[in-house]
Design a protein around this motif. Structure first.
Motif, PDB file in Angstrom:
ATOM      1  N   SER A  82      39.433  45.085  46.858  1.00 16.09           N
ATOM      2  CA  SER A  82      39.212  45.447  45.455  1.00 16.09           C
ATOM      3  C   SER A  82      38.730  44.247  44.640  1.00 16.09           C
ATOM      4  CB  SER A  82      40.488  46.036  44.843  1.00 16.09           C
ATOM      5  OG  SER A  82      41.475  45.038  44.703  1.00 16.09           O
ATOM      6  N   ALA A  83      38.833  43.055  45.200  1.00 19.27           N
ATOM      7  CA  ALA A  83      38.343  41.856  44.513  1.00 19.27           C
ATOM      8  C   ALA A  83      36.826  41.865  44.366  1.00 19.27           C
ATOM      9  CB  ALA A  83      38.775  40.608  45.263  1.00 19.27           C
ATOM     10  N   ALA A 121      34.450  39.799  40.360  1.00 28.81           N
ATOM     11  CA  ALA A 121      33.668  40.159  41.548  1.00 28.81           C
ATOM     12  C   ALA A 121      32.602  39.106  41.874  1.00 28.81           C
ATOM     13  CB  ALA A 121      33.013  41.521  41.355  1.00 28.81           C
ATOM     14  N   ALA A 122      31.978  38.533  40.881  1.00 27.30           N
ATOM     15  CA  ALA A 122      30.928  37.536  41.122  1.00 27.30           C
ATOM     16  C   ALA A 122      31.482  36.340  41.888  1.00 27.30           C
ATOM     17  CB  ALA A 122      30.323  37.086  39.800  1.00 27.30           C
ATOM     18  N   PHE A 123      32.697  35.931  41.543  1.00 27.01           N
ATOM     19  CA  PHE A 123      33.307  34.798  42.234  1.00 27.01           C
ATOM     20  C   PHE A 123      33.643  35.155  43.678  1.00 27.01           C
ATOM     21  CE2 PHE A 123      34.320  34.267  37.727  1.00 27.01           C
ATOM     22  CZ  PHE A 123      33.703  33.039  37.506  1.00 27.01           C
ATOM     23  N   THR A 124      34.111  36.377  43.897  1.00 26.53           N
ATOM     24  CA  THR A 124      34.453  36.811  45.256  1.00 26.53           C
ATOM     25  C   THR A 124      33.199  36.894  46.124  1.00 26.53           C
ATOM     26  OG1 THR A 124      36.240  38.097  44.267  1.00 26.53           O
ATOM     27  CG2 THR A 124      35.755  38.515  46.566  1.00 26.53           C
ATOM     28  N   TYR A 125      32.114  37.404  45.575  1.00 27.30           N
ATOM     29  CA  TYR A 125      30.858  37.454  46.338  1.00 27.30           C
ATOM     30  C   TYR A 125      30.345  36.042  46.654  1.00 27.30           C
ATOM     31  CZ  TYR A 125      30.275  42.503  46.123  1.00 27.30           C
ATOM     32  OH  TYR A 125      30.431  43.846  46.298  1.00 27.30           O
ATOM     33  N   ALA A 126      30.497  35.141  45.708  1.00 24.54           N
ATOM     34  CA  ALA A 126      30.076  33.754  45.954  1.00 24.54           C
ATOM     35  C   ALA A 126      30.925  33.129  47.065  1.00 24.54           C
ATOM     36  CB  ALA A 126      30.187  32.936  44.675  1.00 24.54           C
ATOM     37  N   GLY A 146      39.696  35.311  35.352  1.00 22.70           N
ATOM     38  CA  GLY A 146      40.549  36.496  35.323  1.00 22.70           C
ATOM     39  C   GLY A 146      41.614  36.411  34.241  1.00 22.70           C
ATOM     40  N   LEU A 147      42.174  35.228  34.072  1.00 20.12           N
ATOM     41  CA  LEU A 147      43.182  35.056  33.018  1.00 20.12           C
ATOM     42  C   LEU A 147      42.558  35.133  31.626  1.00 20.12           C
ATOM     43  CD1 LEU A 147      45.447  32.305  34.607  1.00 20.12           C
ATOM     44  CD2 LEU A 147      45.936  34.747  34.330  1.00 20.12           C
ATOM     45  N   ILE A 148      41.375  34.573  31.479  1.00 18.49           N
ATOM     46  CA  ILE A 148      40.671  34.676  30.192  1.00 18.49           C
ATOM     47  C   ILE A 148      40.370  36.144  29.899  1.00 18.49           C
ATOM     48  CG2 ILE A 148      38.492  34.186  29.013  1.00 18.49           C
ATOM     49  CD1 ILE A 148      38.553  31.428  30.431  1.00 18.49           C
ATOM     50  N   PHE A 149      39.928  36.869  30.931  1.00 15.48           N
ATOM     51  CA  PHE A 149      39.649  38.297  30.768  1.00 15.48           C
ATOM     52  C   PHE A 149      40.926  39.043  30.383  1.00 15.48           C
ATOM     53  CE2 PHE A 149      39.598  42.603  32.493  1.00 15.48           C
ATOM     54  CZ  PHE A 149      38.457  43.115  31.904  1.00 15.48           C
ATOM     55  N   ALA A 150      42.037  38.703  31.040  1.00 15.62           N
ATOM     56  CA  ALA A 150      43.306  39.395  30.778  1.00 15.62           C
ATOM     57  C   ALA A 150      43.804  39.145  29.363  1.00 15.62           C
ATOM     58  CB  ALA A 150      44.363  38.942  31.787  1.00 15.62           C
ATOM     59  N   ALA A 163      42.826  40.335  39.299  1.00 14.90           N
ATOM     60  CA  ALA A 163      41.545  39.699  39.638  1.00 14.90           C
ATOM     61  C   ALA A 163      41.727  38.203  39.820  1.00 14.90           C
ATOM     62  CB  ALA A 163      40.509  39.984  38.549  1.00 14.90           C
ATOM     63  N   ALA A 164      42.537  37.590  38.968  1.00 15.19           N
ATOM     64  CA  ALA A 164      42.775  36.149  39.057  1.00 15.19           C
ATOM     65  C   ALA A 164      43.429  35.784  40.383  1.00 15.19           C
ATOM     66  CB  ALA A 164      43.645  35.695  37.881  1.00 15.19           C
ATOM     67  N   MET A 165      44.435  36.518  40.756  1.00 10.05           N
ATOM     68  CA  MET A 165      45.162  36.199  41.990  1.00 10.05           C
ATOM     69  C   MET A 165      44.324  36.522  43.237  1.00 10.05           C
ATOM     70  SD  MET A 165      47.948  34.821  41.057  1.00 10.05           S
ATOM     71  CE  MET A 165      47.037  34.116  39.695  1.00 10.05           C
ATOM     72  N   LEU A 166      43.533  37.575  43.165  1.00 11.33           N
ATOM     73  CA  LEU A 166      42.704  37.934  44.322  1.00 11.33           C
ATOM     74  C   LEU A 166      41.615  36.891  44.584  1.00 11.33           C
ATOM     75  CD1 LEU A 166      42.405  41.798  43.974  1.00 11.33           C
ATOM     76  CD2 LEU A 166      43.499  40.525  45.821  1.00 11.33           C
ATOM     77  N   THR A 167      41.002  36.377  43.534  1.00 13.94           N
ATOM     78  CA  THR A 167      39.980  35.351  43.779  1.00 13.94           C
ATOM     79  C   THR A 167      40.617  34.070  44.307  1.00 13.94           C
ATOM     80  OG1 THR A 167      40.036  34.711  41.445  1.00 13.94           O
ATOM     81  CG2 THR A 167      38.277  36.211  42.128  1.00 13.94           C
ATOM     82  N   THR A 168      41.822  33.775  43.855  1.00 16.92           N
ATOM     83  CA  THR A 168      42.544  32.627  44.422  1.00 16.92           C
ATOM     84  C   THR A 168      42.802  32.856  45.905  1.00 16.92           C
ATOM     85  OG1 THR A 168      43.645  32.242  42.308  1.00 16.92           O
ATOM     86  CG2 THR A 168      44.615  31.208  44.234  1.00 16.92           C
TER      87      THR A 168
END
Length: 183
Positions: free
Chosen positions: A7-8, A14-19, A124-128, A150-155
């Motif tokens: 789901s990340a 999502a952009a960070f996960t794809y990168a 993700g935290l800024i978004f939250a 989202a923040a934790m998943l990208t981490t």
């Protein structure tokens, strides 16, 4: 569990996960290429190779070396006269470069993927936290949970790529040192 990790690839980070995924592909390419080079293409029967050297059979030693980096030294050894040391001086850095080729890329993959994971966490935290003052309590809860997830998943993605890349870099660097010690 797996669908949570995948789901990340949707949502705010999502952009960070794809990168991170793209960097993972690059690191995996380096790992496979170096493993093939070290374990398949540069295999050397050390006992017979050294026996050929001790006998002074340089031609046979060159044939046994094949594409192994030590073959560059053998070519230098065959050089005649005063240029012999010059040939060795030229061959040594070429051998080291050939053996360590792309290894620093794995360390870079480890660092960049971890940093992208951290950047995705911050985003993700800024978004939250962004726009919470104008949202209703239900919208706040949804926004906070989506942003923190989202923040934790990208981490997690950054670490899942970075840790194996760092380990691979260390293992391949050790193998490179072993090959260099032989040369």
């Amino acid at each position: 569990m797996l669908e949570t990790f995948f789901s990340a690839f949707q949502g705010p980070s999502a952009a960070f996960t794809y990168a991170i995924l793209a960097i993972f592909a690059y690191g995996l390419t380096i790992l496979i290429e170096r493993l093939l080079q070290y374990k398949k293409n540069w295999v050397l029967d050390l006992d017979s190779f050294l026996a050929s050297i001790e006998k002074g059979d340089w031609k046979k030693a060159e044939e046994q070396a094949g594409s192994h980096p030590v073959s560059l030294l053998l070519h230098s050894k065959n050089a005649q006269g005063k240029y012999s040391w010059d040939s060795l001086a030229v061959a040594a850095p070429l051998i080291e470069n050939k053996i360590r080729h792309r290894l620093s890329g794995l360390a870079t993959v480890a660092n960049i993927s971890t940093m992208l994971g951290l950047l995705g966490t911050v985003y993700g935290l800024i978004f939250a936290l962004g726009g919470l003052e104008e949202a209703s309590s239900i919208e706040r809860t949804a926004r906070l949970s989506e942003g923190i997830a989202a923040a934790m998943l990208t981490t997690a993605w950054g670490l899942m790529v970075g840790i194996p890349a760092m380990l691979s870099h260390n293992i391949l660097s050790t193998q490179a040192e072993d090959i260099l010690a032989f040369c």
